[in-house]
Motif scaffolding. Structure first.
Motif, PDB file in Angstrom:
ATOM      1  N   LEU A 275     -54.499 -15.723 -18.368  1.00  0.00           N
ATOM      2  CA  LEU A 275     -53.796 -16.451 -19.545  1.00  0.00           C
ATOM      3  C   LEU A 275     -53.552 -15.445 -20.728  1.00  0.00           C
ATOM      4  CD1 LEU A 275     -55.977 -19.773 -19.429  1.00  0.00           C
ATOM      5  CD2 LEU A 275     -53.914 -19.278 -18.176  1.00  0.00           C
ATOM      6  N   PRO A 276     -52.572 -15.834 -21.354  1.00  0.00           N
ATOM      7  CA  PRO A 276     -52.297 -15.019 -22.695  1.00  0.00           C
ATOM      8  C   PRO A 276     -53.293 -15.434 -23.685  1.00  0.00           C
ATOM      9  CG  PRO A 276     -50.917 -17.015 -22.438  1.00  0.00           C
ATOM     10  CD  PRO A 276     -51.469 -17.035 -21.057  1.00  0.00           C
ATOM     11  N   PRO A 277     -53.437 -14.398 -24.726  1.00  0.00           N
ATOM     12  CA  PRO A 277     -54.460 -14.877 -25.557  1.00  0.00           C
ATOM     13  C   PRO A 277     -54.133 -16.031 -26.348  1.00  0.00           C
ATOM     14  CG  PRO A 277     -53.496 -12.596 -25.682  1.00  0.00           C
ATOM     15  CD  PRO A 277     -52.748 -13.295 -24.652  1.00  0.00           C
ATOM     16  N   CYS A 278     -55.280 -16.731 -26.979  1.00  0.00           N
ATOM     17  CA  CYS A 278     -54.986 -18.150 -27.451  1.00  0.00           C
ATOM     18  C   CYS A 278     -55.980 -18.151 -28.820  1.00  0.00           C
ATOM     19  CB  CYS A 278     -55.515 -19.066 -26.443  1.00  0.00           C
ATOM     20  SG  CYS A 278     -55.163 -20.900 -26.951  1.00  0.00           S
ATOM     21  N   ASN A 279     -55.535 -18.684 -29.940  1.00  0.00           N
ATOM     22  CA  ASN A 279     -56.227 -18.678 -30.963  1.00  0.00           C
ATOM     23  C   ASN A 279     -57.140 -20.025 -30.917  1.00  0.00           C
ATOM     24  OD1 ASN A 279     -57.422 -18.914 -33.536  1.00  0.00           O
ATOM     25  ND2 ASN A 279     -55.491 -18.820 -34.700  1.00  0.00           N
ATOM     26  N   VAL A 280     -58.490 -19.939 -30.731  1.00  0.00           N
ATOM     27  CA  VAL A 280     -59.452 -21.328 -30.764  1.00  0.00           C
ATOM     28  C   VAL A 280     -60.424 -20.965 -31.427  1.00  0.00           C
ATOM     29  CG1 VAL A 280     -60.910 -22.232 -28.993  1.00  0.00           C
ATOM     30  CG2 VAL A 280     -58.965 -20.838 -28.061  1.00  0.00           C
ATOM     31  N   SER A 281     -60.683 -22.192 -32.143  1.00  0.00           N
ATOM     32  CA  SER A 281     -61.754 -22.413 -33.331  1.00  0.00           C
ATOM     33  C   SER A 281     -62.201 -23.830 -33.391  1.00  0.00           C
ATOM     34  CB  SER A 281     -61.132 -21.949 -34.780  1.00  0.00           C
ATOM     35  OG  SER A 281     -60.045 -22.588 -35.021  1.00  0.00           O
ATOM     36  N   TRP A 282     -63.618 -23.798 -33.769  1.00  0.00           N
ATOM     37  CA  TRP A 282     -64.356 -24.951 -34.072  1.00  0.00           C
ATOM     38  C   TRP A 282     -63.628 -25.712 -35.319  1.00  0.00           C
ATOM     39  CZ3 TRP A 282     -66.827 -27.330 -30.398  1.00  0.00           C
ATOM     40  CH2 TRP A 282     -67.497 -26.737 -29.489  1.00  0.00           C
ATOM     41  N   GLN A 283     -63.132 -27.113 -35.245  1.00  0.00           N
ATOM     42  CA  GLN A 283     -62.766 -27.751 -36.298  1.00  0.00           C
ATOM     43  C   GLN A 283     -63.877 -28.358 -36.923  1.00  0.00           C
ATOM     44  OE1 GLN A 283     -60.628 -31.468 -36.447  1.00  0.00           O
ATOM     45  NE2 GLN A 283     -59.100 -30.420 -37.520  1.00  0.00           N
TER      46      GLN A 283
ATOM     47  N   ARG B  46     -65.282 -30.793 -31.831  1.00  0.00           N
ATOM     48  CA  ARG B  46     -63.523 -30.716 -31.895  1.00  0.00           C
ATOM     49  C   ARG B  46     -63.300 -29.131 -31.825  1.00  0.00           C
ATOM     50  NH1 ARG B  46     -61.027 -35.645 -35.595  1.00  0.00           N
ATOM     51  NH2 ARG B  46     -61.877 -37.206 -33.901  1.00  0.00           N
ATOM     52  N   LEU B  47     -62.449 -28.868 -31.043  1.00  0.00           N
ATOM     53  CA  LEU B  47     -61.739 -27.248 -30.862  1.00  0.00           C
ATOM     54  C   LEU B  47     -60.462 -27.605 -31.019  1.00  0.00           C
ATOM     55  CD1 LEU B  47     -63.709 -26.032 -27.780  1.00  0.00           C
ATOM     56  CD2 LEU B  47     -63.835 -24.956 -29.990  1.00  0.00           C
ATOM     57  N   ARG B  48     -60.029 -26.505 -32.033  1.00  0.00           N
ATOM     58  CA  ARG B  48     -58.492 -26.291 -32.139  1.00  0.00           C
ATOM     59  C   ARG B  48     -58.019 -25.174 -31.159  1.00  0.00           C
ATOM     60  NH1 ARG B  48     -56.008 -22.461 -34.907  1.00  0.00           N
ATOM     61  NH2 ARG B  48     -53.846 -22.844 -35.788  1.00  0.00           N
ATOM     62  N   PHE B  49     -57.050 -25.480 -30.551  1.00  0.00           N
ATOM     63  CA  PHE B  49     -56.286 -24.473 -29.685  1.00  0.00           C
ATOM     64  C   PHE B  49     -54.747 -24.149 -30.312  1.00  0.00           C
ATOM     65  CE2 PHE B  49     -59.240 -25.929 -26.906  1.00  0.00           C
ATOM     66  CZ  PHE B  49     -59.947 -24.805 -25.907  1.00  0.00           C
ATOM     67  N   ALA B  50     -54.362 -22.969 -30.346  1.00  0.00           N
ATOM     68  CA  ALA B  50     -52.930 -22.679 -30.713  1.00  0.00           C
ATOM     69  C   ALA B  50     -52.855 -21.549 -29.757  1.00  0.00           C
ATOM     70  CB  ALA B  50     -53.022 -22.301 -32.031  1.00  0.00           C
ATOM     71  N   GLY B  51     -51.621 -21.669 -28.959  1.00  0.00           N
ATOM     72  CA  GLY B  51     -51.293 -20.809 -27.835  1.00  0.00           C
ATOM     73  C   GLY B  51     -50.065 -21.035 -27.445  1.00  0.00           C
ATOM     74  N   LYS B  52     -49.539 -20.074 -26.768  1.00  0.00           N
ATOM     75  CA  LYS B  52     -48.117 -20.121 -26.106  1.00  0.00           C
ATOM     76  C   LYS B  52     -48.164 -20.388 -24.541  1.00  0.00           C
ATOM     77  CE  LYS B  52     -45.980 -17.127 -29.588  1.00  0.00           C
ATOM     78  NZ  LYS B  52     -45.379 -15.812 -29.799  1.00  0.00           N
ATOM     79  N   GLY B  53     -47.659 -21.044 -24.028  1.00  0.00           N
ATOM     80  CA  GLY B  53     -47.373 -20.983 -22.458  1.00  0.00           C
ATOM     81  C   GLY B  53     -48.575 -21.981 -21.751  1.00  0.00           C
ATOM     82  N   ILE B  54     -49.005 -22.777 -22.584  1.00  0.00           N
ATOM     83  CA  ILE B  54     -50.067 -23.716 -22.226  1.00  0.00           C
ATOM     84  C   ILE B  54     -49.447 -24.761 -21.192  1.00  0.00           C
ATOM     85  CG2 ILE B  54     -51.653 -25.530 -23.001  1.00  0.00           C
ATOM     86  CD1 ILE B  54     -52.236 -23.936 -25.535  1.00  0.00           C
ATOM     87  N   ARG B  55     -50.059 -25.052 -20.076  1.00  0.00           N
ATOM     88  CA  ARG B  55     -49.604 -25.750 -18.957  1.00  0.00           C
ATOM     89  C   ARG B  55     -50.197 -27.005 -18.849  1.00  0.00           C
ATOM     90  NH1 ARG B  55     -46.153 -22.236 -19.618  1.00  0.00           N
ATOM     91  NH2 ARG B  55     -45.450 -20.857 -18.006  1.00  0.00           N
ATOM     92  N   THR B  56     -49.781 -27.892 -18.198  1.00  0.00           N
ATOM     93  CA  THR B  56     -50.445 -29.167 -18.078  1.00  0.00           C
ATOM     94  C   THR B  56     -51.565 -29.092 -17.215  1.00  0.00           C
ATOM     95  OG1 THR B  56     -48.216 -30.384 -17.757  1.00  0.00           O
ATOM     96  CG2 THR B  56     -50.212 -31.634 -16.790  1.00  0.00           C
ATOM     97  N   GLY B  57     -52.829 -29.572 -17.741  1.00  0.00           N
ATOM     98  CA  GLY B  57     -54.109 -29.605 -17.155  1.00  0.00           C
ATOM     99  C   GLY B  57     -54.731 -28.152 -17.534  1.00  0.00           C
TER     100      GLY B  57
END
Length: 245
Positions: A174-182, A186-197
């Motif tokens: 998977l490409p790098p993804c910006n993940v942090s705790w809100q 709750r987690l915040r995900f910000a990334g490219k190429g995220i697929r269903t599931g």
């Protein structure tokens, strides 16, 4: 008895404009027949009261792009409960800041884009605009999406780092993804190429169970906020002319 003619011809006579200009006025909702807006230039008229709005402007007939806050349980693109059925004049967000005038033709031939699981909620796109279609399909892997994921369970050691970079889904890194705790759940995900599931699977790999998923943003376009907060689930707004993903 008056002669039955096309509405565009009657408007051209009333406004002293060309037939092409008359068609633009009609398609953009500036013309009423007996007090009712008619958007079809070919509409037949006889002795009806035809009026051109005093505020009418000659402007291009732009295709519409609609931003919907999809509720949980509604199918984004395919399925028995399509999100497109939610897009009606009655569900137009009252705080829509776009300035786009609501027209009946905006509800015709809308193509839903950017998949979202039925169990997820949040921003989705429906469009009549081929430029938007190309951007969100051909350039899909270049556009960052932002999600808010509610989880339960205990995060595995180094789990946050693995979510950011280090997992392979279906044999593909998977490409790098910006993940942090809100907050604590709750987690915040910000990334490219995220697929269903993909997001529930990622959470499972680090000991977490997914409770809910909400998409907040596609590229530069968020769900949208007004005086009373974010656009509510089941309501929609227009993508302003000129704004890009």
């Amino acid at each position: 008895m008056s002669e039955t003619v096309r509405l565009a011809r009657r408007v051209a006579q009333l406004a002293g404009c060309t037939p092409l200009e008359a068609e633009q006025y009609i398609r953009n909702g500036w013309v009423t027949v007996d007090g009712v807006v008619v958007e079809a230039p070919q509409h037949p008229v006889d002795c009806e009261d035809v009026r051109l709005d005093a505020a009418a402007r000659l402007e291009p007939v732009e295709p519409a792009t609609i931003l919907l806050n999809k509720p949980v349980g509604v199918d984004a693109i395919e399925g028995p409960s399509p999100a497109a059925a939610l897009v009606t004049p009655a569900t137009h967000w009252a705080d829509d800041p776009s300035g786009v005038r609501l027209l009946q033709r905006h509800f015709e031939r809308l193509t839903p884009l950017v998949p979202l699981d039925p169990g997820a909620s949040g921003l989705m796109v429906l469009t009549q605009d081929g430029r938007v279609w190309r951007r969100l399909t051909e350039d899909a892997d270049e556009i960052e999406h932002e999600y808010l994921v509610e989880v339960r369970g205990e995060l595995a050691p180094y789990g946050l780092g693995r979510l950011k970079h280090g997992l392979a889904h279906q044999g593909v890194p998977l490409p790098p993804c910006n993940v942090s705790w809100q907050n604590e759940t709750r987690l915040r995900f910000a990334g490219k190429g995220i697929r269903t599931g993909q997001l529930p699977w990622m959470c499972e790999q680090v000991g977490l169970q997914t409770v809910s998923i909400r998409r907040l943003r596609i590229g530069k376009v968020p769900i949208g906020k007004g005086p009373d907060g974010a656009m509510p689930p089941g309501q929609w707004r227009y993508l302003p002319v000129g704004q890009k993903f």
